[in-house]
Design a protein around this motif. Structure first.
Motif, PDB file in Angstrom:
ATOM      1  N   ILE A 165       0.856  -1.183   0.000  1.00 58.56           N
ATOM      2  CA  ILE A 165       0.000   0.000   0.000  1.00 58.56           C
ATOM      3  C   ILE A 165       0.892   1.234   0.000  1.00 58.56           C
ATOM      4  N   LEU A 166       0.667   2.100  -0.968  1.00 61.46           N
ATOM      5  CA  LEU A 166       1.420   3.351  -1.066  1.00 61.46           C
ATOM      6  C   LEU A 166       0.521   4.496  -0.623  1.00 61.46           C
ATOM      7  N   TYR A 167       0.961   5.218   0.404  1.00 67.91           N
ATOM      8  CA  TYR A 167       0.243   6.403   0.871  1.00 67.91           C
ATOM      9  C   TYR A 167       0.981   7.635   0.378  1.00 67.91           C
ATOM     10  N   ILE A 168       0.242   8.562  -0.240  1.00 65.30           N
ATOM     11  CA  ILE A 168       0.814   9.815  -0.711  1.00 65.30           C
ATOM     12  C   ILE A 168       0.061  10.950  -0.019  1.00 65.30           C
ATOM     13  N   GLY A 169       0.762  11.722   0.759  1.00 66.18           N
ATOM     14  CA  GLY A 169       0.157  12.851   1.456  1.00 66.18           C
ATOM     15  C   GLY A 169       1.102  14.028   1.451  1.00 66.18           C
ATOM     16  N   LEU A 193      -4.551   8.296  -1.312  1.00 65.63           N
ATOM     17  CA  LEU A 193      -4.229   9.710  -1.471  1.00 65.63           C
ATOM     18  C   LEU A 193      -4.686  10.433  -0.214  1.00 65.63           C
ATOM     19  N   GLY A 194      -3.760  11.102   0.450  1.00 64.95           N
ATOM     20  CA  GLY A 194      -4.056  11.765   1.712  1.00 64.95           C
ATOM     21  C   GLY A 194      -4.357  13.234   1.563  1.00 64.95           C
ATOM     22  N   ASN A 195      -4.398  13.882   2.705  1.00 61.69           N
ATOM     23  CA  ASN A 195      -4.765  15.296   2.725  1.00 61.69           C
ATOM     24  C   ASN A 195      -3.666  16.172   2.140  1.00 61.69           C
ATOM     25  N   GLY A 196      -4.072  17.352   1.702  1.00 58.19           N
ATOM     26  CA  GLY A 196      -3.119  18.334   1.208  1.00 58.19           C
ATOM     27  C   GLY A 196      -2.861  18.306  -0.282  1.00 58.19           C
ATOM     28  N   ILE A 197      -3.442  17.348  -0.979  1.00 60.17           N
ATOM     29  CA  ILE A 197      -3.254  17.275  -2.428  1.00 60.17           C
ATOM     30  C   ILE A 197      -4.442  17.995  -3.068  1.00 60.17           C
ATOM     31  N   ASP A 198      -4.182  19.127  -3.714  1.00 66.01           N
ATOM     32  CA  ASP A 198      -5.304  19.873  -4.302  1.00 66.01           C
ATOM     33  C   ASP A 198      -5.849  19.134  -5.525  1.00 66.01           C
ATOM     34  N   GLY A 231       3.368  -1.067   4.091  1.00 67.54           N
ATOM     35  CA  GLY A 231       3.048   0.328   3.836  1.00 67.54           C
ATOM     36  C   GLY A 231       4.274   1.116   3.425  1.00 67.54           C
ATOM     37  N   ILE A 232       4.109   1.912   2.392  1.00 65.95           N
ATOM     38  CA  ILE A 232       5.153   2.837   1.951  1.00 65.95           C
ATOM     39  C   ILE A 232       4.496   4.211   1.931  1.00 65.95           C
ATOM     40  N   CYS A 233       5.066   5.158   2.663  1.00 68.44           N
ATOM     41  CA  CYS A 233       4.426   6.459   2.811  1.00 68.44           C
ATOM     42  C   CYS A 233       5.375   7.571   2.387  1.00 68.44           C
ATOM     43  N   VAL A 234       4.884   8.424   1.488  1.00 64.20           N
ATOM     44  CA  VAL A 234       5.709   9.504   0.945  1.00 64.20           C
ATOM     45  C   VAL A 234       4.929  10.812   0.950  1.00 64.20           C
ATOM     46  N   CYS A 235       5.677  11.900   0.860  1.00 58.79           N
ATOM     47  CA  CYS A 235       5.067  13.236   0.855  1.00 58.79           C
ATOM     48  C   CYS A 235       5.164  13.937  -0.497  1.00 58.79           C
ATOM     49  N   SER A 236       5.835  13.333  -1.449  1.00 55.55           N
ATOM     50  CA  SER A 236       5.961  14.009  -2.748  1.00 55.55           C
ATOM     51  C   SER A 236       5.545  13.092  -3.884  1.00 55.55           C
ATOM     52  N   ASP A 237       5.029  13.719  -4.928  1.00 47.56           N
ATOM     53  CA  ASP A 237       4.627  12.963  -6.115  1.00 47.56           C
ATOM     54  C   ASP A 237       5.825  12.301  -6.779  1.00 47.56           C
ATOM     55  N   ALA A 238       6.959  12.987  -6.777  1.00 46.07           N
ATOM     56  CA  ALA A 238       8.166  12.432  -7.404  1.00 46.07           C
ATOM     57  C   ALA A 238       8.593  11.138  -6.716  1.00 46.07           C
TER      58      ALA A 238
END
Length: 98
Positions: free
Chosen positions: A5-9, A53-58, A30-37
């Motif tokens: 599971i990849l979390y992007i926030g 897809l987590g919070n903060g992504i417009d 779980g793999i969790c990242v803060c950037s799209d790159a």
């Protein structure tokens, strides 16, 4: 077999919590990242079963991100998770994987 599971926030503190929650279950990786790159790099190098897809992504960034994700792994499931506790998180994941 583990489910990846990849979390992007965008919020670092929430990303740390999500990492702990996702990796608390031995059947999940779980793999969790803060950037799209970072997310795109992971997707180019390994198969992922589910993306949160987590919070903060417009909305504009989310649309572009989804398009990029699906161009790399067209069959991956993508769901939005904006919080609500571990019970809700686990329910969302089990529903998506079901």
């Amino acid at each position: 077999m583990q489910t990846t599971i990849l979390y992007i926030g965008r919020d670092t503190e929430i990303t740390v919590v999500m990492n702990r929650l996702l990796n608390a279950k031995p059947e999940w990786k779980g793999i969790c990242v803060c950037s799209d790159a970072e997310a795109i790099s992971i997707l180019e190098n390994q198969e992922v079963d589910l993306i949160l897809l987590g919070n903060g992504i417009d909305s504009d960034a989310e649309e572009i991100l989804k398009k990029n994700i699906l161009s790399i792994q067209p069959k991956v499931k993508i769901i939005q998770h904006y919080g609500g506790g571990s019970g809700l998180l686990y329910g969302e994941i089990m529903t998506a994987l079901g």
